[in-house]
Design an enzyme around this catalytic site. Sequence first.
Site, PDB file in Angstrom:
ATOM      1  N   LYS A 181      -2.957   5.913  -4.367  1.00  0.00           N
ATOM      2  CA  LYS A 181      -4.086   6.804  -4.076  1.00  0.00           C
ATOM      3  C   LYS A 181      -3.783   8.208  -4.583  1.00  0.00           C
ATOM      4  O   LYS A 181      -2.748   8.768  -4.196  1.00  0.00           O
ATOM      5  CB  LYS A 181      -4.320   6.892  -2.561  1.00  0.00           C
ATOM      6  CG  LYS A 181      -4.054   5.595  -1.794  1.00  0.00           C
ATOM      7  CD  LYS A 181      -4.108   5.794  -0.305  1.00  0.00           C
ATOM      8  CE  LYS A 181      -3.708   4.544   0.432  1.00  0.00           C
ATOM      9  NZ  LYS A 181      -2.296   4.488   0.844  1.00  0.00           N
TER      10      LYS A 181
ATOM     11  N   ASP B 279       0.853  -1.191   0.000  1.00  0.00           N
ATOM     12  CA  ASP B 279       0.000   0.000   0.000  1.00  0.00           C
ATOM     13  C   ASP B 279       0.889   1.242   0.000  1.00  0.00           C
ATOM     14  O   ASP B 279       1.733   1.407   0.888  1.00  0.00           O
ATOM     15  CB  ASP B 279      -0.879   0.006   1.249  1.00  0.00           C
ATOM     16  CG  ASP B 279      -1.725   1.264   1.317  1.00  0.00           C
ATOM     17  OD1 ASP B 279      -2.780   1.281   0.653  1.00  0.00           O
ATOM     18  OD2 ASP B 279      -1.333   2.231   2.001  1.00  0.00           O
TER      19      ASP B 279
ATOM     20  N   TYR C 269       3.158   9.925   0.103  1.00  0.00           N
ATOM     21  CA  TYR C 269       4.182   9.367   0.990  1.00  0.00           C
ATOM     22  C   TYR C 269       5.601   9.695   0.485  1.00  0.00           C
ATOM     23  O   TYR C 269       6.585   9.442   1.186  1.00  0.00           O
ATOM     24  CB  TYR C 269       4.036   7.842   1.122  1.00  0.00           C
ATOM     25  CG  TYR C 269       2.685   7.392   1.643  1.00  0.00           C
ATOM     26  CD1 TYR C 269       1.767   8.296   2.176  1.00  0.00           C
ATOM     27  CD2 TYR C 269       2.305   6.053   1.576  1.00  0.00           C
ATOM     28  CE1 TYR C 269       0.517   7.886   2.632  1.00  0.00           C
ATOM     29  CE2 TYR C 269       1.062   5.634   2.036  1.00  0.00           C
ATOM     30  CZ  TYR C 269       0.181   6.562   2.555  1.00  0.00           C
ATOM     31  OH  TYR C 269      -1.060   6.148   3.003  1.00  0.00           O
TER      32      TYR C 269
ATOM     33  N   HIS D 151      -7.752   9.158  -1.756  1.00  0.00           N
ATOM     34  CA  HIS D 151      -6.991   9.159  -0.495  1.00  0.00           C
ATOM     35  C   HIS D 151      -7.784   9.809   0.644  1.00  0.00           C
ATOM     36  O   HIS D 151      -7.882   9.258   1.745  1.00  0.00           O
ATOM     37  CB  HIS D 151      -5.640   9.860  -0.704  1.00  0.00           C
ATOM     38  CG  HIS D 151      -4.588   9.460   0.264  1.00  0.00           C
ATOM     39  ND1 HIS D 151      -3.246   9.526  -0.007  1.00  0.00           N
ATOM     40  CD2 HIS D 151      -4.667   8.990   1.534  1.00  0.00           C
ATOM     41  CE1 HIS D 151      -2.558   9.100   1.034  1.00  0.00           C
ATOM     42  NE2 HIS D 151      -3.402   8.783   1.986  1.00  0.00           N
TER      43      HIS D 151
HETATM   44  P1  NDP Z   1       0.844   1.270  11.836  1.00  0.00           P
HETATM   45  O1  NDP Z   1      -0.360   1.165  12.680  1.00  0.00           O
HETATM   46  O2  NDP Z   1       1.127   0.243  10.826  1.00  0.00           O
HETATM   47  O3  NDP Z   1       2.066   1.431  12.821  1.00  0.00           O
HETATM   48  C1  NDP Z   1       3.365   1.692  12.365  1.00  0.00           C
HETATM   49  C2  NDP Z   1       4.234   1.933  13.604  1.00  0.00           C
HETATM   50  O4  NDP Z   1       4.303   0.732  14.375  1.00  0.00           O
HETATM   51  C3  NDP Z   1       5.637   2.308  13.244  1.00  0.00           C
HETATM   52  O5  NDP Z   1       6.089   3.243  14.210  1.00  0.00           O
HETATM   53  C4  NDP Z   1       6.387   1.000  13.386  1.00  0.00           C
HETATM   54  O6  NDP Z   1       7.727   1.241  13.748  1.00  0.00           O
HETATM   55  C5  NDP Z   1       5.660   0.338  14.518  1.00  0.00           C
HETATM   56  N1  NDP Z   1       5.664  -1.141  14.452  1.00  0.00           N
HETATM   57  C6  NDP Z   1       5.440  -1.909  13.376  1.00  0.00           C
HETATM   58  N2  NDP Z   1       5.453  -3.213  13.705  1.00  0.00           N
HETATM   59  C7  NDP Z   1       5.709  -3.275  15.027  1.00  0.00           C
HETATM   60  C8  NDP Z   1       5.844  -4.329  15.941  1.00  0.00           C
HETATM   61  N3  NDP Z   1       5.696  -5.604  15.558  1.00  0.00           N
HETATM   62  N4  NDP Z   1       6.128  -4.034  17.236  1.00  0.00           N
HETATM   63  C9  NDP Z   1       6.257  -2.752  17.644  1.00  0.00           C
HETATM   64  N5  NDP Z   1       6.104  -1.691  16.823  1.00  0.00           N
HETATM   65  C10 NDP Z   1       5.839  -1.951  15.509  1.00  0.00           C
HETATM   66  O7  NDP Z   1       0.814   2.744  11.184  1.00  0.00           O
HETATM   67  P2  NDP Z   1       0.601   3.450   9.813  1.00  0.00           P
HETATM   68  O8  NDP Z   1      -0.077   4.721  10.143  1.00  0.00           O
HETATM   69  O9  NDP Z   1       1.858   3.469   9.059  1.00  0.00           O
HETATM   70  O10 NDP Z   1      -0.477   2.551   9.030  1.00  0.00           O
HETATM   71  C11 NDP Z   1      -0.148   1.477   8.212  1.00  0.00           C
HETATM   72  C12 NDP Z   1      -0.291   1.827   6.730  1.00  0.00           C
HETATM   73  O11 NDP Z   1      -1.630   2.187   6.427  1.00  0.00           O
HETATM   74  C13 NDP Z   1       0.496   3.058   6.304  1.00  0.00           C
HETATM   75  O12 NDP Z   1       1.869   2.814   6.267  1.00  0.00           O
HETATM   76  C14 NDP Z   1      -0.165   3.369   4.985  1.00  0.00           C
HETATM   77  O13 NDP Z   1       0.302   2.498   3.986  1.00  0.00           O
HETATM   78  C15 NDP Z   1      -1.632   3.102   5.333  1.00  0.00           C
HETATM   79  N6  NDP Z   1      -2.332   4.319   5.759  1.00  0.00           N
HETATM   80  C16 NDP Z   1      -3.315   4.833   4.949  1.00  0.00           C
HETATM   81  C17 NDP Z   1      -3.969   5.990   5.290  1.00  0.00           C
HETATM   82  C18 NDP Z   1      -5.010   6.553   4.401  1.00  0.00           C
HETATM   83  O14 NDP Z   1      -5.377   7.729   4.583  1.00  0.00           O
HETATM   84  N7  NDP Z   1      -5.521   5.801   3.461  1.00  0.00           N
HETATM   85  C19 NDP Z   1      -3.662   6.714   6.520  1.00  0.00           C
HETATM   86  C20 NDP Z   1      -2.656   6.068   7.321  1.00  0.00           C
HETATM   87  C21 NDP Z   1      -2.047   4.911   6.956  1.00  0.00           C
HETATM   88  P3  NDP Z   1       8.953   0.726  12.833  1.00  0.00           P
HETATM   89  O15 NDP Z   1       8.684   1.140  11.428  1.00  0.00           O
HETATM   90  O16 NDP Z   1      10.119   1.451  13.448  1.00  0.00           O
HETATM   91  O17 NDP Z   1       9.009  -0.754  13.024  1.00  0.00           O
HETATM   92  C1  1BO Z   2      -1.484  12.304   5.007  1.00  0.00           C
HETATM   93  C2  1BO Z   2      -1.510  10.908   4.509  1.00  0.00           C
HETATM   94  C3  1BO Z   2      -2.010   9.989   5.547  1.00  0.00           C
HETATM   95  C4  1BO Z   2      -1.528   8.619   5.331  1.00  0.00           C
HETATM   96  O1  1BO Z   2      -2.186   7.991   4.262  1.00  0.00           O
END
Ligand code: NDP
Ligand code: 1BO
Length: 323
Positions: A89, A56, A61, A122
């Site tokens: 998106k 995704d 990003y 998005h």
């Molecule tokens: P997540 O809920 O996936 O959390 C990511 C965080 O958790 C990072 O800080 C990561 O740190 C940490 N993490 C990951 N795995 C572990 C683990 N096993 N143990 C402890 N900590 C962990 O957050 P996101 O907001 O990134 O959401 C996931 C994805 O969803 C995004 O990356 C994006 O692709 C999508 N998204 C879409 C949105 C939209 O508007 N459509 C909005 C937000 C997100 P580290 O990287 O250091 O491991």
């Molecule tokens: C501002 C973008 C949020 C993550 O999709």
Amino acid sequence: MAQATVNRPQEEDTKSFRLLSGHTIPAVGFGTWRSGAEATNSVFTAIVEAGYRHVDTAPEYGIEEEVGHALQASMRAGVERKDLFVTSKPWCSDLSPDRVRTALKNSLEMLQLDYLDLYLIHWPFHLKQGASKPPKPGDVLEFDMEGVWREMEKLVKDNLVKDIGICNFTINKLQKLLRFAQTMPSVCQMEMHPGWRNDKMLDFCMENGIHVTAYSPLGSSEGGRDMIHDQTVEIVAKKLNKSPGQVLVKWGLQRGTSVIPKSSHPERIKENIKVFGWQIPEQDFIALSTILEQKRVLDGADLFVSKSCGPFKSVADLWDDED
Ligand code: NDP
Ligand code: 1BO
């Protein structure tokens, strides 16, 4: 106030979900927001070493090119394009009918692909190019939802994307879209974790056959809600001898959503997808599904709300007072 219903747990250990279009989406995908300089390595590790098949991403990003390098490297390592599921998106500044196709073409070029599996609106708001955060007067433009959707539908007809869908919609906005959609949204991507279940939206999508993908399943990062260290999550993880990350991903799967955790650490990338062959028992699933404090992490305030000049003067305005 979010309702405290408990969505039915999925019994079967599904590795993919079928979409309205007949295509399938992998149950666990890989998130790439805030992957930064690690994006290429992380996506390659996710695909080739950990076995993720859904990636995704989004132009917002700033890493589509890096994701593209990882996709190409993965294919050179033997993973076939047809077995990958790539989502992107269009950003809010491209949400006008005349810009959607160009936005998609740019993403395809960055990702070095000739089609996407899924293209999602998005956020359902139209921003001026270079809009400030928070928006200045004139930065938030009128959103022609029908015109944009028509263009997205044409992308499907032209085989440039296999499925189209939405993110960050309310029931109200989705009802509006369903009134004119000729191609149904296959997927609705929303923030969902035990600290923001968003049950009403999940129920509405399920009633309409629209698959839901849970984003920020671990509570996100940088100002997010640390669900990894939530007391209930920790208790269930300890009891099941799983990690908190695995419990959070599995909870999403058992609710019938696909889930897209992000990590830049190889060991976590691998850990987060080891969620098959076991279940969260019902009483633990209920405990996770009844955490009292319910609050969005990504409420869109910094992107779209301007208290003084509007048009959205509060977070409640953005979410149509549905929370
Ligand atoms: P997540 O809920 O996936 O959390 C990511 C965080 O958790 C990072 O800080 C990561 O740190 C940490 N993490 C990951 N795995 C572990 C683990 N096993 N143990 C402890 N900590 C962990 O957050 P996101 O907001 O990134 O959401 C996931 C994805 O969803 C995004 O990356 C994006 O692709 C999508 N998204 C879409 C949105 C939209 O508007 N459509 C909005 C937000 C997100 P580290 O990287 O250091 O491991
Ligand atoms: C501002 C973008 C949020 C993550 O999709």
